[in-house]
Scaffold this motif. Structure first.
Motif, PDB file in Angstrom:
ATOM      1  N   ALA A 197       5.404  92.643   8.776  1.00 31.07           N
ATOM      2  CA  ALA A 197       5.095  91.931  10.018  1.00 31.07           C
ATOM      3  C   ALA A 197       6.033  92.406  11.118  1.00 31.07           C
ATOM      4  O   ALA A 197       7.184  92.783  10.855  1.00 31.07           O
ATOM      5  CB  ALA A 197       5.229  90.423   9.825  1.00 31.07           C
ATOM      6  N   LEU A 198       5.531  92.402  12.341  1.00 31.44           N
ATOM      7  CA  LEU A 198       6.332  92.782  13.494  1.00 31.44           C
ATOM      8  C   LEU A 198       6.919  91.576  14.198  1.00 31.44           C
ATOM      9  O   LEU A 198       7.358  91.679  15.349  1.00 31.44           O
ATOM     10  CB  LEU A 198       5.478  93.608  14.471  1.00 31.44           C
ATOM     11  N   TRP A 199       6.905  90.432  13.537  1.00 28.36           N
ATOM     12  CA  TRP A 199       7.598  89.233  14.009  1.00 28.36           C
ATOM     13  C   TRP A 199       8.694  88.911  12.992  1.00 28.36           C
ATOM     14  O   TRP A 199       8.450  88.931  11.779  1.00 28.36           O
ATOM     15  CB  TRP A 199       6.631  88.059  14.141  1.00 28.36           C
ATOM     16  N   HIS A 200       9.874  88.613  13.460  1.00 25.38           N
ATOM     17  CA  HIS A 200      11.009  88.440  12.549  1.00 25.38           C
ATOM     18  C   HIS A 200      10.826  87.285  11.592  1.00 25.38           C
ATOM     19  O   HIS A 200      11.429  87.259  10.521  1.00 25.38           O
ATOM     20  CB  HIS A 200      12.301  88.249  13.364  1.00 25.38           C
ATOM     21  N   ASP A 201       9.997  86.294  11.966  1.00 26.31           N
ATOM     22  CA  ASP A 201       9.761  85.143  11.093  1.00 26.31           C
ATOM     23  C   ASP A 201       8.422  85.236  10.372  1.00 26.31           C
ATOM     24  O   ASP A 201       7.908  84.225   9.899  1.00 26.31           O
ATOM     25  CB  ASP A 201       9.835  83.845  11.896  1.00 26.31           C
ATOM     26  N   SER A 202       7.856  86.445  10.301  1.00 23.03           N
ATOM     27  CA  SER A 202       6.558  86.665   9.665  1.00 23.03           C
ATOM     28  C   SER A 202       5.499  85.849  10.389  1.00 23.03           C
ATOM     29  O   SER A 202       5.252  86.093  11.573  1.00 23.03           O
ATOM     30  CB  SER A 202       6.624  86.328   8.171  1.00 23.03           C
ATOM     31  N   LEU A 203       4.882  84.851   9.736  1.00 25.55           N
ATOM     32  CA  LEU A 203       3.843  84.043  10.375  1.00 25.55           C
ATOM     33  C   LEU A 203       4.288  82.619  10.633  1.00 25.55           C
ATOM     34  O   LEU A 203       3.443  81.751  10.913  1.00 25.55           O
ATOM     35  CB  LEU A 203       2.586  84.030   9.489  1.00 25.55           C
ATOM     36  N   VAL A 204       5.581  82.354  10.567  1.00 23.00           N
ATOM     37  CA  VAL A 204       6.064  80.978  10.739  1.00 23.00           C
ATOM     38  C   VAL A 204       5.684  80.437  12.115  1.00 23.00           C
ATOM     39  O   VAL A 204       5.298  79.274  12.258  1.00 23.00           O
ATOM     40  CB  VAL A 204       7.589  80.917  10.529  1.00 23.00           C
ATOM     41  N   ARG A 205       5.743  81.262  13.137  1.00 23.22           N
ATOM     42  CA  ARG A 205       5.409  80.804  14.490  1.00 23.22           C
ATOM     43  C   ARG A 205       3.927  80.457  14.639  1.00 23.22           C
ATOM     44  O   ARG A 205       3.535  79.773  15.575  1.00 23.22           O
ATOM     45  CB  ARG A 205       5.784  81.877  15.501  1.00 23.22           C
ATOM     46  N   PHE A 206       3.102  80.955  13.700  1.00 23.14           N
ATOM     47  CA  PHE A 206       1.659  80.677  13.759  1.00 23.14           C
ATOM     48  C   PHE A 206       1.229  79.695  12.675  1.00 23.14           C
ATOM     49  O   PHE A 206       0.037  79.642  12.336  1.00 23.14           O
ATOM     50  CB  PHE A 206       0.865  81.970  13.596  1.00 23.14           C
ATOM     51  N   ALA A 207       2.145  78.917  12.142  1.00 24.66           N
ATOM     52  CA  ALA A 207       1.846  78.081  10.970  1.00 24.66           C
ATOM     53  C   ALA A 207       0.673  77.138  11.201  1.00 24.66           C
ATOM     54  O   ALA A 207      -0.079  76.842  10.274  1.00 24.66           O
ATOM     55  CB  ALA A 207       3.085  77.281  10.572  1.00 24.66           C
ATOM     56  N   GLY A 208       0.474  76.663  12.423  1.00 22.51           N
ATOM     57  CA  GLY A 208      -0.619  75.740  12.708  1.00 22.51           C
ATOM     58  C   GLY A 208      -1.798  76.377  13.410  1.00 22.51           C
ATOM     59  O   GLY A 208      -2.716  75.656  13.835  1.00 22.51           O
ATOM     60  N   ASP A 209      -1.810  77.682  13.551  1.00 23.50           N
ATOM     61  CA  ASP A 209      -2.876  78.395  14.254  1.00 23.50           C
ATOM     62  C   ASP A 209      -3.916  78.867  13.243  1.00 23.50           C
ATOM     63  O   ASP A 209      -3.698  79.826  12.500  1.00 23.50           O
ATOM     64  CB  ASP A 209      -2.294  79.579  15.017  1.00 23.50           C
ATOM     65  N   GLU A 210      -5.079  78.203  13.223  1.00 20.32           N
ATOM     66  CA  GLU A 210      -6.103  78.537  12.239  1.00 20.32           C
ATOM     67  C   GLU A 210      -6.634  79.957  12.418  1.00 20.32           C
ATOM     68  O   GLU A 210      -6.926  80.648  11.429  1.00 20.32           O
ATOM     69  CB  GLU A 210      -7.269  77.546  12.315  1.00 20.32           C
ATOM     70  N   TRP A 211      -6.776  80.415  13.667  1.00 21.27           N
ATOM     71  CA  TRP A 211      -7.324  81.736  13.902  1.00 21.27           C
ATOM     72  C   TRP A 211      -6.424  82.825  13.316  1.00 21.27           C
ATOM     73  O   TRP A 211      -6.897  83.734  12.625  1.00 21.27           O
ATOM     74  CB  TRP A 211      -7.526  81.972  15.402  1.00 21.27           C
ATOM     75  N   MET A 212      -5.143  82.723  13.579  1.00 25.84           N
ATOM     76  CA  MET A 212      -4.226  83.738  13.073  1.00 25.84           C
ATOM     77  C   MET A 212      -4.073  83.645  11.557  1.00 25.84           C
ATOM     78  O   MET A 212      -4.181  84.646  10.834  1.00 25.84           O
ATOM     79  CB  MET A 212      -2.863  83.587  13.753  1.00 25.84           C
ATOM     80  N   ILE A 213      -3.817  82.437  11.064  1.00 27.13           N
ATOM     81  CA  ILE A 213      -3.523  82.254   9.647  1.00 27.13           C
ATOM     82  C   ILE A 213      -4.735  82.565   8.779  1.00 27.13           C
ATOM     83  O   ILE A 213      -4.652  83.323   7.799  1.00 27.13           O
ATOM     84  CB  ILE A 213      -3.020  80.824   9.390  1.00 27.13           C
ATOM     85  N   LEU A 214      -5.887  81.990   9.118  1.00 31.19           N
ATOM     86  CA  LEU A 214      -7.065  82.182   8.279  1.00 31.19           C
ATOM     87  C   LEU A 214      -7.566  83.625   8.324  1.00 31.19           C
ATOM     88  O   LEU A 214      -8.094  84.131   7.328  1.00 31.19           O
ATOM     89  CB  LEU A 214      -8.174  81.212   8.699  1.00 31.19           C
ATOM     90  N   SER A 215      -7.410  84.285   9.466  1.00 35.82           N
ATOM     91  CA  SER A 215      -7.829  85.693   9.548  1.00 35.82           C
ATOM     92  C   SER A 215      -6.994  86.563   8.614  1.00 35.82           C
ATOM     93  O   SER A 215      -7.524  87.394   7.873  1.00 35.82           O
ATOM     94  CB  SER A 215      -7.709  86.199  10.985  1.00 35.82           C
ATOM     95  N   ILE A 216      -5.686  86.363   8.657  1.00 35.61           N
ATOM     96  CA  ILE A 216      -4.806  87.164   7.807  1.00 35.61           C
ATOM     97  C   ILE A 216      -4.988  86.786   6.335  1.00 35.61           C
ATOM     98  O   ILE A 216      -4.980  87.651   5.449  1.00 35.61           O
ATOM     99  CB  ILE A 216      -3.348  86.997   8.257  1.00 35.61           C
ATOM    100  N   CYS A 217      -5.174  85.498   6.053  1.00 38.39           N
ATOM    101  CA  CYS A 217      -5.426  85.082   4.666  1.00 38.39           C
ATOM    102  C   CYS A 217      -6.731  85.673   4.144  1.00 38.39           C
ATOM    103  O   CYS A 217      -6.809  86.119   2.991  1.00 38.39           O
ATOM    104  CB  CYS A 217      -5.466  83.559   4.574  1.00 38.39           C
ATOM    105  N   ALA A 218      -7.773  85.668   4.980  1.00 38.95           N
ATOM    106  CA  ALA A 218      -9.057  86.227   4.561  1.00 38.95           C
ATOM    107  C   ALA A 218      -8.938  87.716   4.272  1.00 38.95           C
ATOM    108  O   ALA A 218      -9.468  88.210   3.264  1.00 38.95           O
ATOM    109  CB  ALA A 218     -10.110  85.979   5.642  1.00 38.95           C
ATOM    110  N   ALA A 219      -8.233  88.441   5.150  1.00 37.10           N
ATOM    111  CA  ALA A 219      -8.046  89.872   4.915  1.00 37.10           C
ATOM    112  C   ALA A 219      -7.282  90.117   3.624  1.00 37.10           C
ATOM    113  O   ALA A 219      -7.600  91.040   2.860  1.00 37.10           O
ATOM    114  CB  ALA A 219      -7.312  90.502   6.096  1.00 37.10           C
ATOM    115  N   THR A 220      -6.284  89.296   3.368  1.00 36.12           N
ATOM    116  CA  THR A 220      -5.494  89.441   2.144  1.00 36.12           C
ATOM    117  C   THR A 220      -6.353  89.210   0.904  1.00 36.12           C
ATOM    118  O   THR A 220      -6.282  89.976  -0.073  1.00 36.12           O
ATOM    119  CB  THR A 220      -4.328  88.450   2.155  1.00 36.12           C
TER     120      THR A 220
END
Length: 465
Positions: A197-220
């Motif tokens: 990740a290019l954010w130092h906290d990985s996805l912590v800053r997006f913990a409540g953002d469904e668009w970011m989290i679910l997109s990355i989870c789906a790709a994974t």
């Protein structure tokens, strides 16, 4: 009809004879080519990351940092000794992204594609090598499989990149160019289960953002299930009774682990104020889902792993060790291996003479292979954990977490990666390489040839248990 006459070996040019003896003669099994290919990719990545242009630090890049990062990228792990966004330049980040793509598709898949583009022909040895990497069931249709794998990867990564780019522009005000770059990098990282990740906290800053989290989870999850499963579902999704044993085991085991992991991890961290306790209820379940998806080799995190409870670390260890689907971008022993052994146990408990899954019987050789993979994996993890415990002051649960993460090519960490001594980093490099190439693949690559037994010994049944 023209008939090509075979050219005697003695009549061939000297370079052709040398090529045949050096390149092919030393590799008696396709697995050896796969292991060598990954090793060469790591070497090339190490040299590229060692260049001054790859780092933002005026000091020269340490060779061990370049080696560790290149191995982590090619092996799709995500463990780092230096912060990706702070230490590496744009050139270095692009090198990492390319290494992730190479590791995800597989060197043999890329090599086969290049051969098709250049000559339109493919030899039997190259077919067998690609079959070893992609784990296809036949060598005759490797060309078709490779093209579909590349197309499938490109389509999935493009869709996720577009979604991430749009969200970063509309929701976070990122400049369009920067958003495209971030979207492409994290799409490649997510689909290939790399965890960079290019954010130092990985996805912590997006913990409540469904668009970011679910997109990355789906790709994974899409990348981690495995290409054969998706291809079969595309053909026969309306006829579950015709699904192969691989698809049945993968879907069933993955569903159970995803649902069970979400419930258990969410419950374990529900009252922890340092992870889920400070979130709203919907965000807690979203973060719990992410915590269950990412140990399957995804490597991203939306909560601080170092602040998780010990019982959550243990559950995550189990999920990381099992990993994802065969012939996909995930690591671990694979859900197919775990699910198969679960059916073996069930058949033994019921006293069944054979292991049946659906309308098929599992071959005894497949059962032995699954058992060998698990035992080799356990031995490697235990041995590496013992060595790291002897050289570091960290606790057992932290060291075990780090070891399993490296072997299963996950990339999650309790925060001790930077604190490990150089010998510990070298050990993790070895674990990542072995975890990516596979214990049995590596063992087969070291063997010169298969040994056939020409006789059978008398049978005896020792006391078990």
């Amino acid at each position: 009809m023209r008939v090509r006459q075979a050219v005697p070996r003695s009549a061939r040019p000297r370079w052709a004879r040398l090529r045949g003896s050096v390149l092919l003669g030393r590799f008696q099994h396709p697995a050896q080519v796969v292991v060598t290919g990954f090793g060469l990719a790591i070497l090339a990545g190490t040299l590229a990351l060692s260049l001054p242009a790859a780092s933002t630090d005026p000091e020269p890049v340490r060779f061990l940092d370049a080696l560790f990062t290149a191995t982590s990228a090619v092996c799709l792990t995500g463990l780092v000794t230096v912060h990706t966004e702070a230490h590496w330049s744009v050139f270095g980040e692009i090198v990492i992204m390319c290494l992730m793509q190479v590791g995800g598709l597989g060197l043999m898949t890329l090599a086969t594609l290049f051969a098709l583009l250049l000559s339109g022909r493919i030899g039997l040895r190259a077919r067998l090598a690609t079959q070893t990497e992609t784990k296809t069931l036949g060598a005759a249709d490797v060309r078709h499989v490779v093209l579909r794998v590349v197309a499938f990867s490109a389509v999935c990564e493009t869709i996720v990149a577009v979604v991430l780019t749009a969200r970063l522009v509309l929701g976070y005000g990122e400049p369009f160019g920067r958003a495209v770059y971030l979207g492409a990098f994290h799409s490649v990282s997510a689909f290939n289960n790399a965890g960079f990740a290019l954010w130092h906290d990985s996805l912590v800053r997006f913990a409540g953002d469904e668009w970011m989290i679910l997109s990355i989870c789906a790709a994974t999850m899409v990348g981690g299930l495995g290409f054969p499963v998706w291809f079969e579902l595309a053909r026969n999704w309306r006829r579950p009774r015709t699904w192969s044993m691989l698809t049945r085991i993968t879907l069933l085991t993955s569903s159970v682990l995803l649902a069970g992991g979400t419930v258990v991890l969410t419950a374990a961290e529900w009252g922890n104020p340092r992870t889920l306790g400070a979130m709203a209820v919907p965000d807690r379940w979203l973060a719990g889902l992410t915590a269950a998806v990412m140990p399957r080799s995804g490597g991203f995190n939306s909560i601080d792993v170092s602040q998780m409870r010990s019982e959550s670390w243990l559950v995550t260890d189990v999920l990381m060790f099992i990993g994802g689907g065969s012939a996909g971008t995930a690591g671990g022993i694979k859900v197919t291996t775990f699910g198969l052994l679960a059916f073996v146990l069930w058949a033994e408990m019921r006293g069944e003479p054979h292991v049946n899954i659906g309308y098929r019987r599992v071959a005894e050789a497949t059962q032995r292979q699954a058992m060998a993979i698990v035992l080799l994996a356990v031995g490697l993890v235990v041995g590496a954990t013992f060595v790291l415990l002897a050289m570091t002051p960290h606790s057992l649960d932290q060291v075990l977490f780090e070891t399993v993460s490296a072997f299963a090519t996950v990339g999650l960490s309790t925060g001790i990666t930077d604190d490990l001594p150089p010998a510990g980093h070298v050990l993790l490099v070895v674990l990542m390489f072995v975890g990516r190439t596979g214990p049995l693949t590596l063992a087969t690559a070291l063997a010169l040839r298969d040994r056939a037994r020409r006789y059978e010994l008398p049978e005896e049944r020792p006391i078990v248990g």
